[in-house]
Every structure is written in C-alpha cells, then in structure tokens.
Design a protein around this motif. Structure first.
Motif, PDB file in Angstrom:
ATOM      1  N   CYS A   1     -13.839  -7.468  -1.626  1.00 54.27           N
ATOM      2  CA  CYS A   1     -14.900  -7.097  -0.693  1.00 54.27           C
ATOM      3  C   CYS A   1     -15.626  -5.884  -1.267  1.00 54.27           C
ATOM      4  O   CYS A   1     -15.052  -4.792  -1.344  1.00 54.27           O
ATOM      5  CB  CYS A   1     -14.325  -6.773   0.689  1.00 54.27           C
ATOM      6  SG  CYS A   1     -13.724  -8.238   1.564  1.00 54.27           S
ATOM      7  N   ASP A   2     -16.849  -6.098  -1.676  1.00 49.12           N
ATOM      8  CA  ASP A   2     -17.636  -5.006  -2.256  1.00 49.12           C
ATOM      9  C   ASP A   2     -18.424  -4.322  -1.149  1.00 49.12           C
ATOM     10  O   ASP A   2     -19.136  -4.965  -0.375  1.00 49.12           O
ATOM     11  CB  ASP A   2     -18.587  -5.537  -3.320  1.00 49.12           C
ATOM     12  CG  ASP A   2     -19.385  -4.404  -3.948  1.00 49.12           C
ATOM     13  OD1 ASP A   2     -18.802  -3.640  -4.729  1.00 49.12           O
ATOM     14  OD2 ASP A   2     -20.577  -4.264  -3.603  1.00 49.12           O
ATOM     15  N   ASP A   3     -18.313  -2.988  -1.114  1.00 50.36           N
ATOM     16  CA  ASP A   3     -18.907  -2.225  -0.015  1.00 50.36           C
ATOM     17  C   ASP A   3     -20.317  -1.745  -0.364  1.00 50.36           C
ATOM     18  O   ASP A   3     -20.577  -0.543  -0.474  1.00 50.36           O
ATOM     19  CB  ASP A   3     -18.006  -1.039   0.336  1.00 50.36           C
ATOM     20  CG  ASP A   3     -18.110  -0.653   1.801  1.00 50.36           C
ATOM     21  OD1 ASP A   3     -18.648  -1.438   2.602  1.00 50.36           O
ATOM     22  OD2 ASP A   3     -17.626   0.442   2.154  1.00 50.36           O
ATOM     23  N   ALA A   4     -21.210  -2.739  -0.530  1.00 50.97           N
ATOM     24  CA  ALA A   4     -22.632  -2.459  -0.768  1.00 50.97           C
ATOM     25  C   ALA A   4     -22.855  -1.554  -1.977  1.00 50.97           C
ATOM     26  O   ALA A   4     -23.574  -0.554  -1.901  1.00 50.97           O
ATOM     27  CB  ALA A   4     -23.275  -1.855   0.483  1.00 50.97           C
TER      28      ALA A   4
ATOM     29  N   ALA B   1     -22.538  -7.330  -9.956  1.00 50.96           N
ATOM     30  CA  ALA B   1     -22.890  -8.253 -11.030  1.00 50.96           C
ATOM     31  C   ALA B   1     -21.658  -8.610 -11.865  1.00 50.96           C
ATOM     32  O   ALA B   1     -21.463  -9.774 -12.252  1.00 50.96           O
ATOM     33  CB  ALA B   1     -23.971  -7.639 -11.916  1.00 50.96           C
ATOM     34  N   ILE B   2     -20.821  -7.620 -12.152  1.00 50.77           N
ATOM     35  CA  ILE B   2     -19.591  -7.865 -12.912  1.00 50.77           C
ATOM     36  C   ILE B   2     -18.675  -8.799 -12.122  1.00 50.77           C
ATOM     37  O   ILE B   2     -18.113  -9.767 -12.663  1.00 50.77           O
ATOM     38  CB  ILE B   2     -18.871  -6.537 -13.216  1.00 50.77           C
ATOM     39  CG1 ILE B   2     -19.730  -5.675 -14.142  1.00 50.77           C
ATOM     40  CG2 ILE B   2     -17.499  -6.798 -13.847  1.00 50.77           C
ATOM     41  CD1 ILE B   2     -19.214  -4.256 -14.323  1.00 50.77           C
ATOM     42  N   LEU B   3     -18.538  -8.536 -10.834  1.00 46.71           N
ATOM     43  CA  LEU B   3     -17.675  -9.360  -9.995  1.00 46.71           C
ATOM     44  C   LEU B   3     -18.213 -10.785  -9.861  1.00 46.71           C
ATOM     45  O   LEU B   3     -17.436 -11.750  -9.816  1.00 46.71           O
ATOM     46  CB  LEU B   3     -17.538  -8.714  -8.611  1.00 46.71           C
ATOM     47  CG  LEU B   3     -16.782  -7.385  -8.576  1.00 46.71           C
ATOM     48  CD1 LEU B   3     -16.917  -6.730  -7.199  1.00 46.71           C
ATOM     49  CD2 LEU B   3     -15.306  -7.591  -8.917  1.00 46.71           C
ATOM     50  N   GLN B   4     -19.521 -10.935  -9.811  1.00 45.12           N
ATOM     51  CA  GLN B   4     -20.121 -12.270  -9.711  1.00 45.12           C
ATOM     52  C   GLN B   4     -19.833 -13.094 -10.957  1.00 45.12           C
ATOM     53  O   GLN B   4     -19.638 -14.318 -10.875  1.00 45.12           O
ATOM     54  CB  GLN B   4     -21.633 -12.134  -9.477  1.00 45.12           C
ATOM     55  CG  GLN B   4     -21.972 -11.706  -8.049  1.00 45.12           C
ATOM     56  CD  GLN B   4     -23.419 -11.259  -7.891  1.00 45.12           C
ATOM     57  OE1 GLN B   4     -24.118 -10.987  -8.879  1.00 45.12           O
ATOM     58  NE2 GLN B   4     -23.879 -11.166  -6.645  1.00 45.12           N
TER      59      GLN B   4
ATOM     60  N   LEU C   1     -15.567 -13.444  -3.954  1.00 40.42           N
ATOM     61  CA  LEU C   1     -16.316 -12.209  -3.715  1.00 40.42           C
ATOM     62  C   LEU C   1     -17.065 -12.246  -2.396  1.00 40.42           C
ATOM     63  O   LEU C   1     -17.712 -13.233  -2.051  1.00 40.42           O
ATOM     64  CB  LEU C   1     -17.323 -11.980  -4.854  1.00 40.42           C
ATOM     65  CG  LEU C   1     -18.279 -10.787  -4.720  1.00 40.42           C
ATOM     66  CD1 LEU C   1     -17.506  -9.473  -4.663  1.00 40.42           C
ATOM     67  CD2 LEU C   1     -19.285 -10.787  -5.867  1.00 40.42           C
ATOM     68  N   HIS C   2     -16.958 -11.123  -1.658  1.00 44.12           N
ATOM     69  CA  HIS C   2     -17.710 -10.938  -0.421  1.00 44.12           C
ATOM     70  C   HIS C   2     -18.432  -9.595  -0.538  1.00 44.12           C
ATOM     71  O   HIS C   2     -17.795  -8.562  -0.746  1.00 44.12           O
ATOM     72  CB  HIS C   2     -16.776 -10.922   0.789  1.00 44.12           C
ATOM     73  CG  HIS C   2     -15.979 -12.173   0.949  1.00 44.12           C
ATOM     74  ND1 HIS C   2     -16.380 -13.222   1.737  1.00 44.12           N
ATOM     75  CD2 HIS C   2     -14.793 -12.546   0.376  1.00 44.12           C
ATOM     76  CE1 HIS C   2     -15.482 -14.189   1.673  1.00 44.12           C
ATOM     77  NE2 HIS C   2     -14.507 -13.809   0.845  1.00 44.12           N
ATOM     78  N   ILE C   3     -19.754  -9.603  -0.429  1.00 44.81           N
ATOM     79  CA  ILE C   3     -20.548  -8.382  -0.543  1.00 44.81           C
ATOM     80  C   ILE C   3     -21.026  -7.971   0.848  1.00 44.81           C
ATOM     81  O   ILE C   3     -21.701  -8.740   1.540  1.00 44.81           O
ATOM     82  CB  ILE C   3     -21.747  -8.584  -1.481  1.00 44.81           C
ATOM     83  CG1 ILE C   3     -21.256  -8.981  -2.885  1.00 44.81           C
ATOM     84  CG2 ILE C   3     -22.590  -7.312  -1.550  1.00 44.81           C
ATOM     85  CD1 ILE C   3     -22.382  -9.260  -3.866  1.00 44.81           C
ATOM     86  N   ASN C   4     -20.659  -6.771   1.255  1.00 46.78           N
ATOM     87  CA  ASN C   4     -21.050  -6.282   2.579  1.00 46.78           C
ATOM     88  C   ASN C   4     -22.538  -5.953   2.613  1.00 46.78           C
ATOM     89  O   ASN C   4     -23.073  -5.373   1.674  1.00 46.78           O
ATOM     90  CB  ASN C   4     -20.243  -5.040   2.953  1.00 46.78           C
ATOM     91  CG  ASN C   4     -18.752  -5.303   2.983  1.00 46.78           C
ATOM     92  OD1 ASN C   4     -18.312  -6.426   3.229  1.00 46.78           O
ATOM     93  ND2 ASN C   4     -17.963  -4.272   2.727  1.00 46.78           N
TER      94      ASN C   4
ATOM     95  N   ALA D   1     -12.096   0.195   6.756  1.00 50.96           N
ATOM     96  CA  ALA D   1     -12.696  -0.998   7.351  1.00 50.96           C
ATOM     97  C   ALA D   1     -12.876  -2.101   6.309  1.00 50.96           C
ATOM     98  O   ALA D   1     -12.692  -3.295   6.600  1.00 50.96           O
ATOM     99  CB  ALA D   1     -14.025  -0.657   7.999  1.00 50.96           C
ATOM    100  N   ASN D   2     -13.193  -1.715   5.084  1.00 48.39           N
ATOM    101  CA  ASN D   2     -13.382  -2.706   4.029  1.00 48.39           C
ATOM    102  C   ASN D   2     -12.056  -3.343   3.632  1.00 48.39           C
ATOM    103  O   ASN D   2     -11.983  -4.556   3.387  1.00 48.39           O
ATOM    104  CB  ASN D   2     -14.054  -2.062   2.814  1.00 48.39           C
ATOM    105  CG  ASN D   2     -14.742  -3.079   1.923  1.00 48.39           C
ATOM    106  OD1 ASN D   2     -15.145  -4.151   2.376  1.00 48.39           O
ATOM    107  ND2 ASN D   2     -14.886  -2.753   0.657  1.00 48.39           N
ATOM    108  N   PHE D   3     -10.990  -2.540   3.574  1.00 42.61           N
ATOM    109  CA  PHE D   3      -9.669  -3.103   3.293  1.00 42.61           C
ATOM    110  C   PHE D   3      -9.218  -4.016   4.436  1.00 42.61           C
ATOM    111  O   PHE D   3      -8.600  -5.062   4.207  1.00 42.61           O
ATOM    112  CB  PHE D   3      -8.639  -2.003   3.052  1.00 42.61           C
ATOM    113  CG  PHE D   3      -8.382  -1.733   1.599  1.00 42.61           C
ATOM    114  CD1 PHE D   3      -7.824  -2.699   0.780  1.00 42.61           C
ATOM    115  CD2 PHE D   3      -8.699  -0.497   1.039  1.00 42.61           C
ATOM    116  CE1 PHE D   3      -7.593  -2.453  -0.569  1.00 42.61           C
ATOM    117  CE2 PHE D   3      -8.473  -0.248  -0.304  1.00 42.61           C
ATOM    118  CZ  PHE D   3      -7.916  -1.229  -1.115  1.00 42.61           C
ATOM    119  N   LYS D   4      -9.521  -3.637   5.665  1.00 38.92           N
ATOM    120  CA  LYS D   4      -9.169  -4.492   6.798  1.00 38.92           C
ATOM    121  C   LYS D   4      -9.856  -5.849   6.675  1.00 38.92           C
ATOM    122  O   LYS D   4      -9.259  -6.893   6.960  1.00 38.92           O
ATOM    123  CB  LYS D   4      -9.542  -3.805   8.118  1.00 38.92           C
ATOM    124  CG  LYS D   4      -8.667  -2.606   8.458  1.00 38.92           C
ATOM    125  CD  LYS D   4      -9.140  -1.887   9.708  1.00 38.92           C
ATOM    126  CE  LYS D   4      -8.950  -2.716  10.953  1.00 38.92           C
ATOM    127  NZ  LYS D   4      -9.218  -1.937  12.179  1.00 38.92           N
TER     128      LYS D   4
END
Length: 311
Positions: free
Chosen positions: A47-50, A57-60, A70-73, A81-84
């Motif tokens: 979960c990438d926090d914006a 880009a690396i994660l994509q 991958l989930h981008i906030n 909250a991001n870990f949750k």
C-alpha cells in the motif's frame, strides 16, 4: 485445552504486508530480498501512501512481473492507517509479515519465523513472533549486529511487566497468525504510539508470543526512519538529565506509555485475564505519582527479569 486445539498446517501461506511512502532509494532492494526468501511468500501486498517520488513507478514494474499486488492511496493515510489497510487486504488464514520500505530481509527470515510461530500457534487466539535485527547506516554498513543490544533489550526477560515501560519489538520483524488480524484492525490512530507497540501488547496479554534472538532483517538507520524514533540508547548524561527533569517536574516520565496502556485497557479490559489486567492497572496508578516513585516501580518491575550476566 492446548491438545484439543487445531494445529496450523506446516505449509501455512504467508502474506507480506508492506507500506511505502517516498521510498524510491531503497525499495527495489527490499522487494528483491523478500522475493528471494527460502520460504517463499504466497503474496506481497503493498500500500503506497501517495508517494510523490518514483516509488510507485518502481512498484508498478514489479506488479507487472507478478511480484506483488499494489494499492496506491488517493490521499496520505499515515503509517498506522496504511499498515491497517495492508493487513486488512491479506487473505484469511494466512500468516502475515509486516515489511518496511527501506530494510533488507535476510534470506531465511520467513522460514525461521514460520517455524517459530508454528511452534506456539494453537489456532485458538492471536500469536506472534518477533526477532532481532542488524542495525546499519544509510549505506548498509553494520552499526550494531544486534538491535536488541543497541536498545539494551537483550539484558532482561521480556514480559508484560517490563513491556508496559517500553516496547521491545519492531513491526518489521514480526510474523503473526490470522487471529491477530482482527486485533490489528482495531488499533487506534493515536500519534502517541505505533502499530508495533499495540500488537506486541496484544501478544503478551491476550495471546501467545515468542522471541527469536537472532537477526532476520538489516534495519537501516537514517533521518527518515518512522519506527526508530526515540528507540536508540541514550547516553548516560542524557539519562541523568531526563531523570533530573522528572524530579523538577519538567517533562512527563513515561507519558506516551500511559496513553498507550490507558487506551489498551479501555479497549480490552473484558478480554484480559485477572493477572494481565492487574499489571496494566497497577502501571496506570503511577501516572500522577512523583517521578521518583515511577523510577522505583520501574526498578521493581525489572528486578527479577535481569539475565544473570547483567544482574
């Protein structure tokens, strides 16, 4: 009771829950270290926090190769909250390993962690293991081969009585069972403490817990660390100054611990056993006591916990 509990399969799948935020400098090395584990994870949820740098880009690129999900906030959630969110996306029944963006896992991290967790996990409640780390500088050079030693946590037996005075486990070393997942989702969003502190309290008071006294992670120390915070050992002079400030009424000794324990007790009082509830309540009774009484209580809690070579 334990004999009647259902044992976890020896092939329990592990999902890695990772959070990122502007971590382009180290993220590829961390992903590679997870993909190259001797016990391969069933999946990696990121979960990438914006992020505003090149992290996404690396994660994509890794996602396109099938290496992770991958989930981008849309907006910044913050660390806890991001870990949750990341943990909530893990499949039911999986063990869950937390991962930071700037560490490097040693090859046998998951294998050793799974073996230890399976030895204590009865399937009847939350269970968690945590390990030591190797502390490194920004470039990866070793500063201390034992992070537990860096903080002085290798000198005593870890217990709920000592835990209330300060956390002993970093989230990036933990592996926990599916039962811990619901407790993770209930972590309050309070800046006084992080998720690793909360789940360690859960494990020591409501579940099963074990410590692997060997490093499984190379933990990078730099100015952007979120979890390192105030956890490095202070000099003797600094400790004396802190003590004098407490005696003079400047600063509040154990302030963040009182906030943590008060929130925790309010949330889980009915689930705690009598002994665990008493330990937490006795700690909270110190909150408005003079600094010296807090210091005496601290020394009393640790008196029978020091390992012989340090006693």
């Amino acid at each position: 009771m334990q004999d009647q509990a259902v044992r976890i399969s020896t092939h329990t799948p592990v999902t890695v829950a990772m959070t990122t935020c502007n971590g382009e400098q180290y993220i590829a090395r961390q992903i590679e270290s997870i993909l190259n584990q001797t016990y391969a994870p069933a999946g990696i949820i990121v979960c990438d926090d914006a992020s505003t740098d090149g992290t996404a880009a690396i994660l994509q690129e890794y996602q396109q190769k099938g290496g992770l999900q991958l989930h981008i906030n849309d907006k910044r959630l913050g660390v806890v909250a991001n870990f949750k969110k990341a943990v909530s996306l893990a499949p039911a029944g999986h063990y869950i390993a937390l991962a930071d963006q700037d560490d490097e896992w040693l090859p046998e991290k998951l294998e050793k962690s799974v073996n230890l967790l399976q030895s204590i996990d009865t399937g009847a409640g939350p269970a968690m293991i945590y390990t030591d780390l190797i502390l490194t500088d920004r470039k990866g050079a070793t500063l201390n081969p034992s992070f537990q030693n860096e903080l002085g946590h290798d000198r005593y037996i870890h217990s709920l009585e000592t835990l209330v005075f300060g956390n002993i486990a970093l989230g990036c070393t933990t592996l926990f069972n599916s039962a811990m997942r619901s407790y993770f989702g209930d972590i309050p969003l309070n800046k006084a403490y992080n998720h690793d502190t909360w789940i360690t309290l859960i494990a020591f008071s409501l579940g099963q817990v074990a410590f692997l006294p060997e490093p499984t992670v190379r933990y990078r120390k730099h100015q952007d660390n979120v979890t390192l915070g105030k956890r490095t050992k202070t000099s003797r002079a600094s400790r004396v100054i802190m003590h004098l400030q407490g005696l003079l009424g400047k600063g509040v000794y154990l302030k963040e611990q009182f906030i943590l324990v008060r929130d925790f007790l309010a949330q889980y009082r009915s689930e705690l056993g009598d002994t665990e509830r008493e330990i937490l309540e006795q700690f909270l009774q110190l909150e408005n006591k003079p600094h010296m009484k807090k210091k005496i209580a601290f020394e009393k809690a640790f008196r029978k916990k020091w390992l012989k070579r340090f006693a």
